[in-house]
Design a protein around this motif. Structure first.
Motif, PDB file in Angstrom:
ATOM      1  N   ARG A  64      -3.152  17.138 -10.888  1.00 32.81           N
ATOM      2  CA  ARG A  64      -2.849  16.167  -9.840  1.00 32.81           C
ATOM      3  C   ARG A  64      -1.548  16.525  -9.116  1.00 32.81           C
ATOM      4  NH1 ARG A  64      -3.615  11.227 -14.046  1.00 32.81           N
ATOM      5  NH2 ARG A  64      -5.884  11.347 -14.281  1.00 32.81           N
ATOM      6  N   TYR A  65      -1.553  16.197  -7.814  1.00 38.61           N
ATOM      7  CA  TYR A  65      -0.341  16.326  -7.005  1.00 38.61           C
ATOM      8  C   TYR A  65      -0.168  15.024  -6.241  1.00 38.61           C
ATOM      9  CZ  TYR A  65       3.184  18.092  -3.801  1.00 38.61           C
ATOM     10  OH  TYR A  65       4.341  18.270  -3.110  1.00 38.61           O
ATOM     11  N   GLN A  66       0.994  14.374  -6.385  1.00 35.69           N
ATOM     12  CA  GLN A  66       1.176  13.037  -5.835  1.00 35.69           C
ATOM     13  C   GLN A  66       2.574  12.849  -5.272  1.00 35.69           C
ATOM     14  OE1 GLN A  66      -0.178  11.812  -9.919  1.00 35.69           O
ATOM     15  NE2 GLN A  66      -0.838   9.980  -8.814  1.00 35.69           N
ATOM     16  N   ASN A  67       2.630  12.426  -4.003  1.00 36.86           N
ATOM     17  CA  ASN A  67       3.869  11.920  -3.423  1.00 36.86           C
ATOM     18  C   ASN A  67       3.508  10.952  -2.309  1.00 36.86           C
ATOM     19  OD1 ASN A  67       3.322  13.454  -1.091  1.00 36.86           O
ATOM     20  ND2 ASN A  67       4.481  15.211  -1.883  1.00 36.86           N
ATOM     21  N   ASN A  68       4.460  10.559  -1.489  1.00 36.46           N
ATOM     22  CA  ASN A  68       4.185   9.552  -0.472  1.00 36.46           C
ATOM     23  C   ASN A  68       3.386  10.080   0.707  1.00 36.46           C
ATOM     24  OD1 ASN A  68       5.394   7.463  -1.821  1.00 36.46           O
ATOM     25  ND2 ASN A  68       7.410   7.807  -0.895  1.00 36.46           N
ATOM     26  N   LEU A  69       3.190  11.394   0.766  1.00 32.72           N
ATOM     27  CA  LEU A  69       2.423  11.979   1.862  1.00 32.72           C
ATOM     28  C   LEU A  69       1.064  12.498   1.411  1.00 32.72           C
ATOM     29  CD1 LEU A  69       5.192  13.996   3.749  1.00 32.72           C
ATOM     30  CD2 LEU A  69       4.304  11.708   4.271  1.00 32.72           C
ATOM     31  N   VAL A  70       0.956  12.863   0.138  1.00 33.70           N
ATOM     32  CA  VAL A  70      -0.268  13.484  -0.375  1.00 33.70           C
ATOM     33  C   VAL A  70      -0.642  12.862  -1.714  1.00 33.70           C
ATOM     34  CG1 VAL A  70      -1.349  15.634  -1.131  1.00 33.70           C
ATOM     35  CG2 VAL A  70       0.285  15.664   0.770  1.00 33.70           C
ATOM     36  N   GLN A  71      -1.911  12.571  -1.870  1.00 37.17           N
ATOM     37  CA  GLN A  71      -2.480  12.196  -3.164  1.00 37.17           C
ATOM     38  C   GLN A  71      -3.671  13.132  -3.395  1.00 37.17           C
ATOM     39  OE1 GLN A  71      -1.924   8.657  -5.162  1.00 37.17           O
ATOM     40  NE2 GLN A  71      -0.036   9.692  -4.561  1.00 37.17           N
ATOM     41  N   ALA A  72      -3.610  13.963  -4.426  1.00 38.48           N
ATOM     42  CA  ALA A  72      -4.671  14.944  -4.647  1.00 38.48           C
ATOM     43  C   ALA A  72      -4.947  15.102  -6.133  1.00 38.48           C
ATOM     44  CB  ALA A  72      -4.281  16.297  -4.043  1.00 38.48           C
ATOM     45  N   ALA A  73      -6.193  15.372  -6.470  1.00 42.02           N
ATOM     46  CA  ALA A  73      -6.576  15.582  -7.869  1.00 42.02           C
ATOM     47  C   ALA A  73      -7.847  16.408  -7.935  1.00 42.02           C
ATOM     48  CB  ALA A  73      -6.790  14.244  -8.581  1.00 42.02           C
ATOM     49  N   VAL A  74      -7.910  17.246  -8.948  1.00 41.59           N
ATOM     50  CA  VAL A  74      -9.136  17.971  -9.314  1.00 41.59           C
ATOM     51  C   VAL A  74      -9.379  17.702 -10.788  1.00 41.59           C
ATOM     52  CG1 VAL A  74     -10.287  20.194  -9.493  1.00 41.59           C
ATOM     53  CG2 VAL A  74      -8.720  19.754  -7.588  1.00 41.59           C
ATOM     54  N   THR A  75     -10.570  17.197 -11.122  1.00 40.42           N
ATOM     55  CA  THR A  75     -10.880  16.798 -12.502  1.00 40.42           C
ATOM     56  C   THR A  75     -12.167  17.450 -12.960  1.00 40.42           C
ATOM     57  OG1 THR A  75      -9.834  14.633 -12.131  1.00 40.42           O
ATOM     58  CG2 THR A  75     -11.277  14.859 -14.057  1.00 40.42           C
ATOM     59  N   ASN A 102     -10.447  15.109  -4.911  1.00 43.88           N
ATOM     60  CA  ASN A 102     -10.153  14.332  -3.712  1.00 43.88           C
ATOM     61  C   ASN A 102      -8.716  14.561  -3.283  1.00 43.88           C
ATOM     62  OD1 ASN A 102      -9.592  12.568  -6.149  1.00 43.88           O
ATOM     63  ND2 ASN A 102      -8.699  11.258  -4.571  1.00 43.88           N
ATOM     64  N   VAL A 103      -8.481  14.459  -1.973  1.00 44.39           N
ATOM     65  CA  VAL A 103      -7.151  14.616  -1.426  1.00 44.39           C
ATOM     66  C   VAL A 103      -7.000  13.675  -0.239  1.00 44.39           C
ATOM     67  CG1 VAL A 103      -7.912  16.580  -0.010  1.00 44.39           C
ATOM     68  CG2 VAL A 103      -5.467  16.229  -0.446  1.00 44.39           C
ATOM     69  N   SER A 104      -5.890  12.948  -0.221  1.00 43.84           N
ATOM     70  CA  SER A 104      -5.562  12.046   0.876  1.00 43.84           C
ATOM     71  C   SER A 104      -4.223  12.480   1.437  1.00 43.84           C
ATOM     72  CB  SER A 104      -5.495  10.602   0.377  1.00 43.84           C
ATOM     73  OG  SER A 104      -5.164   9.717   1.418  1.00 43.84           O
ATOM     74  N   VAL A 105      -4.182  12.742   2.762  1.00 39.09           N
ATOM     75  CA  VAL A 105      -2.993  13.302   3.389  1.00 39.09           C
ATOM     76  C   VAL A 105      -2.637  12.496   4.634  1.00 39.09           C
ATOM     77  CG1 VAL A 105      -1.940  15.363   4.397  1.00 39.09           C
ATOM     78  CG2 VAL A 105      -3.657  15.602   2.597  1.00 39.09           C
ATOM     79  N   ARG A 106      -1.351  12.226   4.817  1.00 35.29           N
ATOM     80  CA  ARG A 106      -0.848  11.632   6.053  1.00 35.29           C
ATOM     81  C   ARG A 106       0.044  12.680   6.726  1.00 35.29           C
ATOM     82  NH1 ARG A 106       3.705   8.585   7.326  1.00 35.29           N
ATOM     83  NH2 ARG A 106       4.330   8.484   5.144  1.00 35.29           N
TER      84      ARG A 106
END
Length: 841
Positions: free
Chosen positions: A643-654, A691-695
């Motif tokens: 997982r990679y997580q901060n206020n701009l990106v939320q990402a994970a591969v499981t 999944n990955v969410s990016v602003r």
């Protein structure tokens, strides 16, 4: 004004971190040790990846409110990797097919504020009965094992936890009006109307006493047939009392939902589906609509029924469901916290349609009976008012249908049925009344800021009364009352005839414990849990079980002992009890490589107890037969995530893997009006979710997700003494091979525009893999115009378009071990447009 999705979501995530994990109040509070103050765990665009050893994705109101108002939460979470939902209509009111990682809904726990929503008998999820989406603060989708205190009997495939809103401190109100229609060639006019209203009282006393109350009504016409409607009314409320200033509270909530809907779907089989859109919108078969039922033709005629009112689309599926929920959190000392959740729920529902009933008696060995025999009702009662039960054509003094063989002019012989008994059309659904009590208690002890332990107890007891009363049809084939249980038809002696008649109790007592610790400056987080569920099923069958699929004959009047003697292969009415238990470890850990980058892993042992239908089916076998004791499904599941997580990106591969023993696959059967289970033996399931969410910039959100899902049945399934179904090495039915999709949303002044896409891969209709259902892609749009420039800061107009390119595809279906391609399937929802005006202050 909300310019982009990130805004309020991040505030919610930091201020109320428990929404990431919320299940029971105890699980919610216990998990705060992990995420309190963890800004890197904040949502991006309404999508959040919690810092949990288990694979979870949270959708907040920021993304929920962009979906169509009134839509079921199960359609909304189609944006989560591993989740597949096929809607039977565009509005979310007709149900659909739901899977997570290929597991069907009866293997997924759906939970509202810690309380299970699955049917307590067959574990099904009824997606059209969910809470209004405007009331949902967040949806927490657990893609693997459930929390240790969950009172679930079958959740091996994941958990959908719906968290309702907490009442606000300030007074406010919201009203929403929606209109929509199906916008596909040949559809004609098929309108949808919906209204919703909510009032927040604000703090009434200055001491944290606050509440909200809401109501909604929705109506739409059938998605495909020229007959049918769906009506829905829902009422919700919650009152909240803060206790002190340290987070303690007590809350009482209520929910009541009323559905009145016809059956629907399509007239096509899987093999007949050719992708021809002109076949979608059709007229009801048989006599069509409108029509008239047959009336008496006179005393000299054995009156027969026509099919008016018996067509599939004229069946009803009404339901009245209610739930009262109590939650509390109490700080006993500075280290000891007690929390509890309790609920009482009721269900009154049925499904089925019109059929033809005999006015005469059922005869066997000279004995006359009333009741249900061979799937038909025999009332011994004159319903059509002609003063007779039929015509005695052969003069034997008994009115009953019989067969005779005649010689034709060409010398051949023909056997034909001679009808003597009058018949009348009745409504004859399968009725269920359920009363359910649930309680969850947690005691949590904090040794220090990095170590916490909790003990929990969960209780779930449900009383199921399953009957099959008949009701009269009006002259146009419509039911006199969609609930025949209110005044069931009787024979002349006053005995209510039942096509099924059983009562059961499903009870769970569960104890669990969990430890959570943080080490090395919080770089390592460890969860060690174990639960011990004890299940009991008490069955009372009041009818004769005639076959292994659970078919029954129900005697209302007559010599029951004589009937039993005449049918020695039938299982007589009886009671049986079943017990299941297992110790289930549930462990996991997180290792933070950097503040943003982490690795998480988890392991859980699971159990899935056979449902009520399966247990009743087993009554056909003698109690001393080992096969009369259906075994529970057990499994071991593993997850490993980056997982990679901060206020701009939320990402994970499981990556995930699960191994099953006695894998139970369920499917609905129209023949017995019940669920049929298949024991597939050993099964392996595995896959990858990402999944990955990016602003990338203010006012723009980009979100993408995907899943690969595979399964492998370990051996051929035995279907007889020497016969086997060729399943070894095959994929399980109903599970898509892959899923991918995404969403893009941007803002320009007062306008927000969003587009989302979802691709669902191919699925097999059966476990022998002889028919593959093609994959499909659906695109949705949402356009919002904010009304802040009119002085309405929280108000907007929203346009939603679902299935933009009007993709025509097979949606939901009931597959089976060897289901033929001629089986009935449901079409996927066609293109639809709706507009909603939302005014709030």
């Amino acid at each position: 004004m909300k310019k982009f999705l990130m805004g309020s979501a991040a505030i919610i995530a930091v201020a109320s971190p428990a929404i990431a994990f919320a299940q029971s109040t105890g699980s919610q509070d216990f998990d705060e040790i992990v995420v309190t103050g963890a800004k890197e765990d904040a949502a991006v665009g309404g999508v959040r990846i919690p810092e949990s050893p288990k694979a979870k994705v949270v959708l907040t109101q920021e993304i929920i409110e962009r979906q169509r108002p009134g839509q079921t939460v199960n359609e909304i979470i189609n944006l989560v990797p591993g989740v597949s939902f096929t809607n039977n209509d565009p509005w979310g009111s007709s149900g659909g097919s739901f899977t997570i990682r290929g597991f069907s809904s009866d293997r997924i726990a759906q939970i509202l504020d810690g309380i299970p929503l699955n049917d307590s008998g067959n574990y099904a999820v009824y997606t059209n009965q969910q809470i209004d989406p405007e009331l949902v603060e967040s949806i927490n989708v657990n893609l693997g094992a459930t929390d240790v205190d969950s009172p679930t009997a079958a959740a091996v495939g994941g958990t959908v936890n719906i968290n309702s809103m907490k009442p606000k401190d300030e007074f406010g109100a919201m009203a929403s009006v929606s209109y929509g229609n199906i916008a596909a060639k040949g559809a004609g006019d098929r309108p949808m109307h919906r209204v919703f209203g909510m009032i927040n009282t604000g703090d009434l006393t200055g001491h944290g006493t606050k509440a909200w109350i809401s109501a909604s009504r929705a109506y739409n016409e059938a998605a495909f047939a020229n007959y049918g409607k769906i009506e829905k009314a829902q009422y919700n409320g919650k009152i909240w009392q803060d206790i002190g200033t340290n987070g303690d509270f007590i809350s009482l909530a209520g929910h009541y939902n009323v559905n009145r809907n016809n059956f629907g779907g399509s007239p096509a089989s899987a093999s007949a589906f050719a992708g021809d859109k002109s076949a979608r919108f059709y007229k009801v078969g048989g006599l069509g609509v409108p029509c008239s039922i047959n009336t008496s033709a006179g005393v000299d005629v054995a009156d027969q029924t026509n099919n008016c009112g018996t067509q599939f689309e004229r069946r009803y599926n009404p339901s009245n469901t209610g739930m009262q929920r109590l939650s509390t959190r109490l700080t006993l000392t500075d280290k000891l916290i007690f929390s509890a959740d309790a609920a009482y729920s009721t269900t009154k529902a049925n499904g089925g349609g019109g059929t033809s009933a005999y006015e005469g008696f059922y005869y066997q060995n000279g004995q006359a009976y009333t009741g249900y025999f061979g799937g038909s009702a025999y009332f011994g009662r004159d319903f059509n008012g002609d003063g007779t039960l039929g015509v005695d054509k052969n003069g034997d003094g008994v009115i009953r249908d019989y067969t005779e063989t005649v010689t034709n002019p060409d010398g051949t012989r023909t056997t034909r049925t001679i009808n003597e008994s009058d018949r009348t059309a009745i409504l004859n659904p399968s009725q269920t009344n359920t009363k359910r009590w649930v309680a969850i208690a947690n005691l949590s002890y904090e040794f220090d800021s990095s170590n916490r332990l909790r003990l929990s107890y969960s209780f779930d007891r449900a009383r199921h009364r399953q009957t099959g009363e008949g009701g009269l049809l009006l002259s146009n084939g419509e039911p006199d009352d969609v609930f025949p249980v209110n005044d069931g038809l009787t024979d002349t002696a006053g005995n209510i005839l039942q096509k099924r008649d059983r009562k059961s109790y499903a009870t769970l007592n569960q104890v669990a414990g969990e430890y959570r610790g943080q080490f090395f400056d919080d770089r390592i987080i460890v969860n060690l849990g174990v639960r011990a569920p004890f299940f009991k099923r008490e069955l009372n069958q009041n009818c004769f079980t005639t076959a292994a699929n659970g078919n029954v004959n129900c005697v209302a009047s007559g010599d029951v002992a004589a009937y039993a003697a005449a049918n020695p292969t039938f299982a007589a009415p009886q009671s049986r009890n079943y017990k299941y238990d297992k110790l289930l470890p549930n462990v996991g850990a997180i290792f933070k490589i950097t503040p943003e980058l982490s690795v998480a892993g988890s392991y859980a042992a699971n159990i899935s107890v056979p449902g009520t239908d399966t247990l009743y089916n087993s009554i056909f076998l003698p109690a001393n037969n080992a096969a009369s004791k259906p075994v529970a499904e057990t499994s071991d599941s593993f997850d490993l995530a980056l997982r990679y997580q901060n206020n701009l990106v939320q990402a994970a591969v499981t990556g995930w893997y699960a191994k099953y023993k006695n894998r139970i696959a369920s499917a609905y059967s129209f023949e017995c009006d019940c669920s049929i289970d298949t024991n597939l033996g050993g099964v392996k399931k595995y896959g990858v979710d990402a999944n990955v969410s990016v602003r990338p910039m203010e006012g723009l959100l980009v979100y993408a997700f995907g899943s690969y899902i595979n399964s492998e049945i370990g051996a051929d399934v035995q279907t007889g003494a020497t016969t086997f179904a060729a399943t070894k090495g095959n994929r399980e039915r109903g599970a898509p091979a892959y899923l991918w999709g995404g969403r893009v949303q941007g803002s320009l002044g007062p306008v927000d525009l969003g587009a989302q896409i979802k691709r669902t891969g191919s699925r097999y209709l059966n476990d022998i893999n002889t028919f593959k259902v093609a994959g499909y892609t659906v695109v949705d749009l949402d356009l919002r115009y904010n009304l802040a420039n009119l002085g309405l800061e929280k108000s907007f107009f929203q346009l939603n378009v679902s299935n933009l390119f009007d993709k025509f595809y097979i949606g939901s279906f009931s597959g089976g071990l060897t289901t033929a391609a001629s089986t009935f399937v449901n079409y996927g929802a066609p293109r639809a447009i709706s507009g909603s005006l939302v005014v709030a202050f």
